[in-house]
Design a protein around this motif. Structure first.
Motif, mmCIF file in Angstrom:
data_model
loop_
_atom_site.group_PDB
_atom_site.id
_atom_site.type_symbol
_atom_site.label_atom_id
_atom_site.label_comp_id
_atom_site.label_asym_id
_atom_site.label_seq_id
_atom_site.Cartn_x
_atom_site.Cartn_y
_atom_site.Cartn_z
ATOM 1 N N LEU A 70 0.827 -1.200 0.000
ATOM 2 C CA LEU A 70 0.000 0.000 0.000
ATOM 3 C C LEU A 70 0.864 1.253 0.000
ATOM 4 N N THR A 71 0.398 2.272 -0.708
ATOM 5 C CA THR A 71 0.960 3.613 -0.602
ATOM 6 C C THR A 71 -0.208 4.546 -0.341
ATOM 7 N N VAL A 72 -0.084 5.402 0.663
ATOM 8 C CA VAL A 72 -1.137 6.350 1.003
ATOM 9 C C VAL A 72 -0.565 7.754 0.849
ATOM 10 N N MET A 73 -1.298 8.618 0.090
ATOM 11 C CA MET A 73 -0.856 9.993 -0.104
ATOM 12 C C MET A 73 -1.971 10.958 0.247
ATOM 13 N N GLU A 74 -1.593 12.106 0.775
ATOM 14 C CA GLU A 74 -2.520 13.211 1.012
ATOM 15 C C GLU A 74 -2.199 14.253 -0.050
ATOM 16 N N LEU A 75 -3.196 14.621 -0.865
ATOM 17 C CA LEU A 75 -2.975 15.598 -1.922
ATOM 18 C C LEU A 75 -3.406 16.976 -1.447
ATOM 19 N N LEU A 76 -2.512 17.934 -1.557
ATOM 20 C CA LEU A 76 -2.790 19.316 -1.189
ATOM 21 C C LEU A 76 -2.899 20.113 -2.482
ATOM 22 N N ILE A 77 -4.098 20.553 -2.797
ATOM 23 C CA ILE A 77 -4.365 21.237 -4.050
ATOM 24 C C ILE A 77 -4.704 22.690 -3.737
ATOM 25 N N PRO A 78 -4.015 23.639 -4.374
ATOM 26 C CA PRO A 78 -4.316 25.044 -4.100
ATOM 27 C C PRO A 78 -5.757 25.380 -4.471
ATOM 28 N N ARG A 79 -6.494 25.990 -3.560
ATOM 29 C CA ARG A 79 -7.914 26.283 -3.787
ATOM 30 C C ARG A 79 -8.177 27.315 -4.869
ATOM 31 N N PRO A 80 -7.343 28.363 -5.064
ATOM 32 C CA PRO A 80 -7.683 29.363 -6.087
ATOM 33 C C PRO A 80 -7.873 28.755 -7.476
ATOM 34 N N LYS A 81 -7.201 27.672 -7.771
ATOM 35 C CA LYS A 81 -7.341 27.024 -9.073
ATOM 36 C C LYS A 81 -8.748 26.463 -9.270
ATOM 37 N N ALA A 82 -9.434 26.126 -8.191
ATOM 38 C CA ALA A 82 -10.752 25.498 -8.295
ATOM 39 C C ALA A 82 -11.748 26.386 -9.024
ATOM 40 N N GLY A 83 -11.645 27.690 -8.892
ATOM 41 C CA GLY A 83 -12.569 28.591 -9.553
ATOM 42 C C GLY A 83 -12.213 28.887 -10.996
ATOM 43 N N LYS A 84 -11.082 28.359 -11.492
ATOM 44 C CA LYS A 84 -10.616 28.690 -12.828
ATOM 45 C C LYS A 84 -10.709 27.525 -13.811
ATOM 46 N N LEU A 85 -11.465 26.500 -13.476
ATOM 47 C CA LEU A 85 -11.631 25.381 -14.401
ATOM 48 C C LEU A 85 -12.470 25.828 -15.592
ATOM 49 N N SER A 86 -12.174 25.267 -16.751
ATOM 50 C CA SER A 86 -12.896 25.666 -17.952
ATOM 51 C C SER A 86 -14.316 25.113 -17.996
ATOM 52 N N ARG A 87 -14.566 24.048 -17.230
ATOM 53 C CA ARG A 87 -15.897 23.451 -17.191
ATOM 54 C C ARG A 87 -16.032 22.658 -15.901
ATOM 55 N N PRO A 88 -17.261 22.340 -15.492
ATOM 56 C CA PRO A 88 -17.442 21.498 -14.301
ATOM 57 C C PRO A 88 -16.839 20.104 -14.542
ATOM 58 N N VAL A 89 -16.298 19.526 -13.497
ATOM 59 C CA VAL A 89 -15.681 18.205 -13.613
ATOM 60 C C VAL A 89 -16.727 17.143 -13.299
ATOM 61 N N ASP A 90 -16.916 16.243 -14.248
ATOM 62 C CA ASP A 90 -17.839 15.128 -14.072
ATOM 63 C C ASP A 90 -17.166 14.086 -13.172
ATOM 64 N N PRO A 91 -17.788 13.703 -12.046
ATOM 65 C CA PRO A 91 -17.174 12.744 -11.129
ATOM 66 C C PRO A 91 -16.821 11.412 -11.791
ATOM 67 N N GLU A 92 -17.654 10.943 -12.702
ATOM 68 C CA GLU A 92 -17.357 9.673 -13.379
ATOM 69 C C GLU A 92 -16.144 9.813 -14.304
ATOM 70 N N GLU A 93 -16.039 10.954 -14.986
ATOM 71 C CA GLU A 93 -14.888 11.206 -15.854
ATOM 72 C C GLU A 93 -13.604 11.277 -15.023
ATOM 73 N N LEU A 94 -13.679 11.951 -13.883
ATOM 74 C CA LEU A 94 -12.528 12.057 -13.000
ATOM 75 C C LEU A 94 -12.133 10.686 -12.449
ATOM 76 N N ALA A 95 -13.120 9.877 -12.071
ATOM 77 C CA ALA A 95 -12.840 8.530 -11.571
ATOM 78 C C ALA A 95 -12.181 7.676 -12.646
ATOM 79 N N ALA A 96 -12.654 7.798 -13.897
ATOM 80 C CA ALA A 96 -12.067 7.032 -15.004
ATOM 81 C C ALA A 96 -10.626 7.466 -15.267
ATOM 82 N N LEU A 97 -10.376 8.769 -15.198
ATOM 83 C CA LEU A 97 -9.022 9.277 -15.380
ATOM 84 C C LEU A 97 -8.108 8.754 -14.270
ATOM 85 N N GLY A 98 -8.586 8.819 -13.034
ATOM 86 C CA GLY A 98 -7.804 8.294 -11.922
ATOM 87 C C GLY A 98 -7.528 6.811 -12.071
ATOM 88 N N HIS A 99 -8.534 6.045 -12.471
ATOM 89 C CA HIS A 99 -8.380 4.599 -12.655
ATOM 90 C C HIS A 99 -7.316 4.299 -13.709
#
Length: 83
Positions: free
Chosen positions: A35-64
């Motif tokens: 097992l490897t466990v990581m905590e991801l720290l993502i800067p919050r200001p970037k969250a408001g600058k996405l070009s479109r809403p992120v689909d949870p299923e699309e994100l899960a598929a990308l992660g997979h």
């Protein structure tokens, strides 16, 4: 059993492509390669600058495809931006 993970905010710090950080909480050396466990720290200001809403299923598929399993509620639920 001897503890093998570190506390929140602690761990080996590695930069990510999103200008954030990945903190390694437990690695394969501490878990006999299981097992490897990581905590991801993502800067919050970037969250408001996405070009479109992120689909949870699309994100899960990308992660997979990258051997990553996303767990827990979306960030907008667990830590929403102030309105």
């Amino acid at each position: 059993m001897k503890p093998f993970a570190v506390q929140a905010g602690e761990g080996a710090k590695h930069p990510t492509l999103t200008t954030g950080w990945a903190l390694v909480k437990a690695d394969t050396a501490a878990t006999n390669g299981a097992l490897t466990v990581m905590e991801l720290l993502i800067p919050r200001p970037k969250a408001g600058k996405l070009s479109r809403p992120v689909d949870p299923e699309e994100l899960a598929a990308l992660g997979h495809a990258c051997w990553i399993e996303l767990a827990g509620p979306p960030l907008e639920v667990s830590d929403p931006l102030p309105r």
